[in-house]
Design a protein around this motif. Structure first.
Motif, mmCIF file in Angstrom:
data_model
loop_
_atom_site.group_PDB
_atom_site.id
_atom_site.type_symbol
_atom_site.label_atom_id
_atom_site.label_comp_id
_atom_site.label_asym_id
_atom_site.label_seq_id
_atom_site.Cartn_x
_atom_site.Cartn_y
_atom_site.Cartn_z
ATOM 1 N N ARG B 213 0.840 -1.200 0.000
ATOM 2 C CA ARG B 213 0.000 0.000 0.000
ATOM 3 C C ARG B 213 0.871 1.244 0.000
ATOM 4 O O ARG B 213 1.827 1.332 0.768
ATOM 5 C CB ARG B 213 -0.903 0.001 1.234
ATOM 6 N N LEU B 214 0.530 2.173 -0.861
ATOM 7 C CA LEU B 214 1.291 3.415 -0.947
ATOM 8 C C LEU B 214 0.414 4.588 -0.503
ATOM 9 O O LEU B 214 -0.794 4.585 -0.715
ATOM 10 C CB LEU B 214 1.740 3.686 -2.389
ATOM 11 N N ALA B 215 1.065 5.588 0.126
ATOM 12 C CA ALA B 215 0.401 6.857 0.392
ATOM 13 C C ALA B 215 1.469 7.935 0.349
ATOM 14 O O ALA B 215 2.571 7.759 0.899
ATOM 15 C CB ALA B 215 -0.268 6.839 1.770
ATOM 16 N N ASP B 216 1.175 9.031 -0.338
ATOM 17 C CA ASP B 216 2.121 10.136 -0.494
ATOM 18 C C ASP B 216 3.495 9.658 -0.958
ATOM 19 O O ASP B 216 4.535 10.142 -0.512
ATOM 20 C CB ASP B 216 2.287 10.893 0.832
ATOM 21 N N GLY B 217 3.500 8.660 -1.818
ATOM 22 C CA GLY B 217 4.757 8.210 -2.414
ATOM 23 C C GLY B 217 5.576 7.290 -1.528
ATOM 24 O O GLY B 217 6.704 6.966 -1.860
ATOM 25 N N LYS B 218 5.021 6.894 -0.380
ATOM 26 C CA LYS B 218 5.785 6.019 0.506
ATOM 27 C C LYS B 218 5.007 4.741 0.775
ATOM 28 O O LYS B 218 3.783 4.728 0.685
ATOM 29 C CB LYS B 218 6.038 6.730 1.848
ATOM 30 N N VAL B 219 5.753 3.677 1.114
ATOM 31 C CA VAL B 219 5.095 2.418 1.450
ATOM 32 C C VAL B 219 4.505 2.532 2.863
ATOM 33 O O VAL B 219 5.210 2.874 3.805
ATOM 34 C CB VAL B 219 6.093 1.234 1.408
ATOM 35 N N VAL B 220 3.201 2.295 2.965
ATOM 36 C CA VAL B 220 2.580 2.376 4.291
ATOM 37 C C VAL B 220 2.023 1.017 4.722
ATOM 38 O O VAL B 220 1.490 0.882 5.816
ATOM 39 C CB VAL B 220 1.453 3.440 4.335
ATOM 40 N N GLY B 221 2.134 0.019 3.875
ATOM 41 C CA GLY B 221 1.654 -1.302 4.251
ATOM 42 C C GLY B 221 2.231 -2.337 3.318
ATOM 43 O O GLY B 221 2.450 -2.071 2.141
ATOM 44 N N ASP B 222 2.572 -3.503 3.814
ATOM 45 C CA ASP B 222 3.158 -4.557 2.978
ATOM 46 C C ASP B 222 2.761 -5.881 3.590
ATOM 47 O O ASP B 222 3.200 -6.216 4.681
ATOM 48 C CB ASP B 222 4.683 -4.370 2.955
ATOM 49 N N GLU B 223 1.847 -6.632 2.959
ATOM 50 C CA GLU B 223 1.401 -7.888 3.577
ATOM 51 C C GLU B 223 1.171 -8.939 2.505
ATOM 52 O O GLU B 223 1.008 -8.613 1.331
ATOM 53 C CB GLU B 223 0.096 -7.656 4.339
ATOM 54 N N LEU B 224 1.185 -10.193 2.924
ATOM 55 C CA LEU B 224 0.846 -11.280 2.014
ATOM 56 C C LEU B 224 -0.669 -11.406 1.959
ATOM 57 O O LEU B 224 -1.360 -11.090 2.925
ATOM 58 C CB LEU B 224 1.445 -12.601 2.497
ATOM 59 N N THR B 225 -1.205 -11.800 0.836
ATOM 60 C CA THR B 225 -2.646 -11.983 0.733
ATOM 61 C C THR B 225 -3.021 -13.276 1.439
ATOM 62 O O THR B 225 -2.169 -14.120 1.721
ATOM 63 C CB THR B 225 -3.106 -12.064 -0.728
ATOM 64 N N ARG B 226 -4.334 -13.391 1.664
ATOM 65 C CA ARG B 226 -4.801 -14.583 2.354
ATOM 66 C C ARG B 226 -4.440 -15.843 1.577
ATOM 67 O O ARG B 226 -3.937 -16.803 2.111
ATOM 68 C CB ARG B 226 -6.320 -14.526 2.565
ATOM 69 N N SER B 227 -4.613 -15.780 0.270
ATOM 70 C CA SER B 227 -4.345 -16.989 -0.525
ATOM 71 C C SER B 227 -2.870 -17.376 -0.448
ATOM 72 O O SER B 227 -2.524 -18.557 -0.366
ATOM 73 C CB SER B 227 -4.762 -16.775 -1.981
ATOM 74 N N ALA B 228 -1.986 -16.376 -0.439
ATOM 75 C CA ALA B 228 -0.557 -16.675 -0.375
ATOM 76 C C ALA B 228 -0.157 -17.161 1.025
ATOM 77 O O ALA B 228 0.691 -18.036 1.155
ATOM 78 C CB ALA B 228 0.258 -15.446 -0.738
#
Lengths: 852, 230
Positions: B213-228
């Motif tokens: 997830r990005l906001a204002d050009g920065k990464v604000v979230g990084d997660e694996l999806t449920r399926s992964a």
């Protein structure tokens, strides 16, 4: 690359067939004009050359001495000279054919016995070999062998009669036999007659005179040695030359005329190239997104450039190929007009057929393709600058080409270079490089500056647009300068056409105005009598001086001045020597003396002459300058007394006392009988009487002063008619560009049109919007064209014209024509814009709104 | 594998500078399906442009398959896009004058391959994306879903290492969108292809392996999806 071209570009071209066809037609017309004019120029020169060459036959040298010829006893002298193997004398006369105005027969008077050495005559119905002892042929002054072509065109057979105009009036001639069109009979377009020399001398009052002696040289002595010996024996007044050297001064003389035609045809190609630019530039704008996609998919900048360049090459190639048959048609249609023009001004030629050499075709195609490629360079570069990111943009960038500051700077530099360019001296005579360069700078400079001008004009147009057409008018003004670099293309193309038309009209008009003043002051006679041509000079038949005697006796006539207007070589120019009677002339004429004074009777006896302004300028001759001239009575020295304004010849004119001329040139014939009346009211009366008595017999033209003036105008107009036609064509081509641009604008603004319609614009509003924009394009093209035409006309008159003719006359801007052109350009642009406008108005609103 | 480190992209708008992206570190292993989410202006399109070699960072480096692409000259960038990358756009971006199969082989033609060599492969790909028999249709004769399938086939033709998708379902209804996403996932998984997809749609994002997830050009979230994660 070719696959890509076929897949991407060609499909685009085939999807907008109208624009593609218009562009191809543009190139075709440009190429056609270019190769057509080249072929015509070659045909005219070729006709002139081939007459000289075919007549020359196997001669190693030929001897001549100007228009009046020389005494026939020279032949004996020549024959006896060591190294001369064979010599044959002849006369040639170009005689008007009675009953078919404008047709002329090239009559050669030869001794068939001698002449057979140089030339082969082939009889069509009988052997010509024994003609040399055919007494009937030798003893009658009216028997002539004529070419099959001439016979066929007049339905003549052996024994038939026809009439020619001679210095002693109309005469009957009998067809003695027919000649096949081989050897010398191919000369003068195959309209040739052959007489026994003695008969021809009598029939055309050239008794005991020759025009030419052809010489066969003993190879052991060598041509150069014999040439030198002949020259030494005969004197400088004789021209001893290899046949291929003859006629060079004539070719130089015609060169500037032909250069003008070439210039006109290059303008047509230039406008054609503009169309290609237009089409490719529009393609780049419309296909911005597609270019973005191609770039995103990995197409390099070079590849995009190549793609658009190739597209232009395809358009150029198709246009060029179409241009060849079109050029053939064009050349065939206009060759006689050009040939007639040259015949009436410079030298009699008979060019009726045109052929195309592979070289000309290759050059034409190469220029068409090369020009198109050149035109595509900028749009192709612009295309390659499209960023791949643009393919991803959600709002499709319209990518309207803006005013480029680079182009503006280059344009300004070109305009700044105009004046310095006009200062460049001409490297060879009749070729004013500086003037042409300045003209090119103006055309290119205004083209590059026009986007900027459009920007400025947009503001100017807003209010009047709104007043005239309401909101659509206002929008039209806005749209007009929305993509200035693109709209500038049809504007510039139109401007070039208008500018060239205005420029030529300015030059011709200024010339006519000056020559009107000249005729007023310097050509004061009431009636002018010539044979076989309305204007004395190149095409008329000179008459015996006695013809004027009975006219002189008429009670209404105050005086008759006998003028000889004699073409002669002087200082590398083919000038006219006008000989008249100063005692008569000075009573009536008030020529404008620019330098020095008119010579008195005593001065004339001492060799003083008056010269024309253009001869003075061309050869730097001023009062008290001396120059030498070869005459049939030897080389003579003359002194300039005065320089006067005179428009007889663009090569120059020398005025001499008739008595002195007759003595020095052995020629008492008269080209123009100028009649002064006691009372001008009797003009019609006298004219009627002359016509009733001699018109038919002498094929006379009797012109009043007013009519002569009109003839002079017509001569100038004719000389420029082909050039005018080409500029007209250029304007038509430019209008195709208007259609092109507006069609593209309709596509670009589909969504906007939908929006306008959705908020209540009626169809007529949309039509007004586009027609209004077209009107602004036309108006702007007209304005820019008229203004640059003003400057171009000035340069043509004051730089190019002065160099090519030596005449320096006042420049008058053709204001009326400029305004007419401006209105016509606007009106035609509106008409051209109607089709795109209607197309826009018929768009479906819902579809247009959804247009992506 | 994709490695982004200290990548900054600054746009100049008149006199003001806009820092569209400022990414300290992002690593995408080979074969991963990464979804990038964020609001408008969050920098996700900028990231996609940088990864797609359509744009270069103002500073920092981007390495794809061991190749540093952030400083390549334009010609090499073009070649890299042509040979190593596949694109799928929101607006399909098919050339309107070309048929489906011609659109698919376009990248190969740009690489100088011959049309006849590539056509069988293009036909096969069109069949794989479910467009058998539609090969000679032009874009205006295809539905949105079909157009996007053509785009998928086009992206796969050159056997790229990385597939970039910009809102591939943004212009499709949800059912068609789901089908296209499934197609992309299946096709890339079978080829062990790395995918970076920008999307607004949380459901679409879930199709991948990982969501950044990005906001204002920065990464604000990084997660694996449920399926992964499962």
């Amino acid at each position: 690359m070719l696959q890509l071209l076929r897949l991407v570009s060609l499909r685009h071209l085939s999807l907008s067939p109208l624009r593609t066809v218009l562009t191809i037609m543009g190139v075709a017309v440009g190429v056609a004009t270019l190769i057509g004019i080249a072929a015509i120029n070659r045909a005219v020169m070729g006709a002139f050359r081939s007459t000289i060459d075919t007549i020359a036959g196997k001669a190693d040298l030929s001897i001549s001495a100007g228009q009046a010829g020389f005494p026939e006893d020279v032949l004996e002298k020549v024959s006896k000279l060591p190294g001369v193997q064979h010599a044959a004398g002849s006369i040639t006369v170009v005689a008007p054919v009675k009953g078919t105005p404008g047709e002329r027969l090239y009559v050669m008077g030869v001794d068939l016995l001698d002449d057979g050495f140089f030339r082969n005559y082939e009889g069509a119905d009988r052997d010509v070999g024994h003609m040399s002892d055919d007494l009937e042929f030798l003893n009658s002054t009216d028997r002539m062998l004529v070419s099959e072509r001439f016979a066929a065109s007049h339905g003549l057979k052996a024994g038939g009669t026809f009439q020619l105009v001679t210095p002693t009036g109309t005469q009957d001639f009998i067809v003695h036999g027919l000649l096949k069109e081989t050897g010398p009979i191919k000369a003068f377009g195959g309209l040739v007659g052959v007489m026994y020399i003695g008969s021809a001398q009598v029939a055309f009052t050239r008794e005991r005179m020759l025009d030419r002696i052809d010489v066969g040289v003993d190879p052991k002595v060598g041509t150069d040695a014999v040439k030198e010996a002949l020259q030494a024996a005969l004197g400088v007044q004789y021209e001893v030359a290899r046949p291929d050297r003859r006629g060079q001064s004539t070719e130089t003389m015609v060169r500037s005329f032909q250069l003008g035609l070439n210039l006109g045809s290059s303008v047509a190609l230039l406008v054609g190239v503009f169309l290609v630019y237009n089409t490719v530039a529009i393609g780049v704008v419309q296909r911005r997104r597609e270019i973005g996609v191609l770039r995103a998919l990995g197409a390099t900048k070079r590849r995009i450039r190549a793609l658009f360049a190739l597209e232009a090459v395809v358009l150029g190639a198709l246009g060029s190929l179409l241009g060849i048959p079109l050029g053939t048609l064009l050349a065939k249609g206009t060759v006689s007009a050009v040939s007639d023009s040259i015949s009436s001004i410079y030298v009699q030629v008979n060019a009726t057929s045109v052929t195309f050499t592979p070289f000309e075709m290759i050059v034409g195609v190469a220029l068409g393709i090369g020009g198109s490629l050149f035109a595509a360079l900028r749009p192709a570069f612009v295309a390659s600058q499209v960023q791949p990111v643009e393919a991803l943009r959600k709002d499709m960038a319209s990518g309207a080409a803006n005013v480029s500051s680079f182009a503006t700077i280059v344009g300004a530099l070109l305009i700044a270079g105009v004046w310095p360019a006009t200062r460049i001296p001409a490297p060879i005579e009749n070729f004013p490089v500086g003037g042409y360069l300045a003209m090119f700078f103006i055309l290119m400079g205004t083209t590059l500056l026009s986007p900027l001008v459009l920007r400025v004009l947009q503001r100017v147009y807003q209010r009047p647009g709104e007043l005239a057409l309401g909101v659509p008018g206002r929008l039209a003004a806005d749209n007009f300068a929305r993509a200035p670099a693109r709209t500038a293309v049809p504007v510039s193309a139109l401007a070039i056409g208008v500018a060239m038309t205005v420029c030529i009209a300015g030059f011709v008009g200024s010339f006519q105005k000056s020559s009107e003043k000249w005729i007023d002051q310097s050509v004061p006679a009431d009636l002018f009598v010539t044979s076989s041509s309305k204007v004395a000079g190149v095409q008329n038949v000179p008459l015996k001086p006695e013809f004027g005697d009975p006219i002189e006796q008429m009670p209404e006539v105050a005086a008759v001045d006998r003028l000889r207007i004699y073409q002669h070589d002087l200082l590398g120019l083919r000038i006219f020597i006008v000989s008249l009677n100063p005692d008569i002339y000075n009573l009536h004429g008030k020529p404008e003396v620019r330098e020095g004074r008119l010579p008195t009777h005593e001065m004339r006896q001492q060799g003083y002459v008056t010269i024309s302004e253009n001869l003075s300028r061309r050869r730097n001759l001023h009062p008290e300058s001396t120059f030498e001239m070869d005459t049939p009575t030897g080389r003579r020295s003359y002194k300039v007394s005065g320089v006067i304004t005179d428009y007889t010849s663009d090569q120059g004119t020398v005025f001499m006392d008739r008595k002195i001329f007759v003595a020095q040139f052995n020629d008492d014939r008269v080209d123009n009988f100028e009649i002064y009346l006691k009372d001008p009211k009797t003009t019609e009366q006298v004219r009627d009487r002359i016509n009733a008595q001699w018109k038919d017999e002498y094929d006379l033209f009797v012109l009043s002063n007013q009519e002569l003036r009109q003839e002079a105008y017509a001569l100038v107009d004719n000389a420029f008619s082909v050039t005018y036609a080409m500029e007209f064509l250029a304007v038509i081509l430019a209008l195709l560009g208007v259609i092109n641009t507006l069609l593209a604008a309709v596509l670009d603004r589909t969504r906007e049109i939908g929006l306008l319609r959705a908020v209540g614009a009626a169809r007529k509003h949309i039509v007004r919007l586009f027609a209004g924009e077209a009107a602004l394009i036309g108006l702007t093209g007209g304005v820019i064209g008229s203004l640059s035409g003003y400057v171009l006309g000035y340069i043509v008159t004051k730089v190019v014209g002065v160099e090519a003719t030596g005449w320096d006359f006042a420049y008058i801007f053709p204001l009326k024509l400029a305004v007419q052109m401006l209105l016509a350009a606007t009106a035609c642009a509106i008409i051209a814009g109607l089709y795109p406008a209607r197309r826009a108005s018929r768009l479906d609103v819902v579809e247009a709104l959804a247009y992506e | 594998m994709i490695t982004v480190s200290n990548a900054v992209r600054v746009y100049k708008r008149g006199k003001t500078e806009v820092r569209a992206l400022s990414l300290e570190s992002l690593v995408v292993p080979t074969g991963q399906f990464l979804s990038v989410m964020g609001a408008s202006g969050s920098g996700k399109s900028t990231l996609l442009n940088l990864l797609g070699a359509l744009d270069v960072p103002t500073s920092g480096t981007i390495t794809i398959e061991g190749r540093e692409i952030s400083r390549l000259p334009d010609d090499e960038l073009s070649a890299f896009r042509r040979d190593r990358l596949g694109f799928i756009f929101q607006f399909f971006n098919l050339l309107p004058t070309l048929t489906a199969v011609e659109n698919v082989i376009l990248p190969a033609l740009l690489s100088g391959k011959s049309r006849s060599d590539m056509e069988p492969k293009a036909h096969a790909l069109l069949e794989q994306v479910g467009l058998k028999g539609r090969d000679t249709h032009r874009p205006d004769e295809l539905s949105g879903g079909e157009m996007q399938r053509v785009a998928v086939a086009r992206a796969l033709l050159t056997e790229p290492a990385l597939l970039l998708a910009d809102e591939p379902t943004g212009n499709l209804d949800s059912k068609t969108g789901a089908e296209v996403l499934k197609l992309i996932r299946d096709a890339t998984r079978a080829r062990n292809l790395t995918v970076v997809m920008v999307t607004h749609d949380p459901k679409a994002a879930e199709v991948g392996d990982r969501i950044v997830r990005l906001a204002d050009g920065k990464v604000v979230g990084d997660e694996l999806t449920r399926s992964a994660a499962a």
